[in-house]
Design an enzyme around this catalytic site. Sequence first.
Site, PDB file in Angstrom:
ATOM      1  N   GLY A  82       0.902  -1.250  -0.093  1.00 45.56           N
ATOM      2  CA  GLY A  82       0.182  -0.007  -0.148  1.00 45.56           C
ATOM      3  C   GLY A  82       0.716   1.368  -0.037  1.00 45.56           C
ATOM      4  O   GLY A  82       0.331   2.319  -0.475  1.00 45.56           O
ATOM      5  N   HIS A 150     -15.525  13.209 -12.521  1.00 48.52           N
ATOM      6  CA  HIS A 150     -15.234  13.143 -13.894  1.00 48.52           C
ATOM      7  C   HIS A 150     -13.822  14.070 -13.870  1.00 48.52           C
ATOM      8  O   HIS A 150     -13.877  14.812 -13.351  1.00 48.52           O
ATOM      9  CB  HIS A 150     -16.265  14.163 -14.719  1.00 48.52           C
TER      10      HIS A 150
END
Length: 226
Positions: A82, A150
């Site tokens: 991670g 977006h």
Amino acid sequence: MTLSPEHAPQRLVIVGTGGLARELHELVEDINAAASAPAWDIVGWLDSNAATHGTQVHGRPVLGDLDWLKSNADVSVVIGIGTPPTRRKVAERIRALGHTRFATLIHPTAVIGRRVEIGEGTVICANVTTTTDYKIGRHVLINIMATVAHDDVLHDYVTIAPAAVISGNVTIGEGTDLGTNATVNQGVEIGAWSIVGSGAVVIKSLPDNCTAVGAPAKPIKSLSGK
């Protein structure tokens, strides 16, 4: 049933044996379970800790360290680590060995837009929601229940922790680690190799190599460049 070669599952090894690596094993099993035929054959694990070699994790063998890849060029690799600097170090070491097969893994419950770019080695976990027209680099980790909107750009080696929310038109620089339940407001830019704490609310852009916490998030420490 014997699968024809073009439909045979791809052989896969996971680098690491810690919590994230074992979560990726579960993710791959979920991918296989959701498909009409298994997509991946999990060969085993690679770990730098020699004490683990020859043991088993989740019933799969720890095959050795990264040098195992020298004689197994046909196997795909996913990095179950991670921490972004370590993930980059491992990816660069694998490439230095001449190995180029990195798996991109997307959990079957993740919502993925149609007009997107996702780089090699990236992992998108369960119940992630994304929209459209975003770009995700190589070896990015997007953890469970995170949101990507977006026109976002997530550069290589970014880690997005569980339930983080990234609004539209956000840019996150290479190797930055966004904490659990962090929120990034529309249009914000976060520099490279920074750390954003859990629960932080980022309403203004942040520089490279900083640790930022709070709501609103403010830099509290400068980090050495990666």
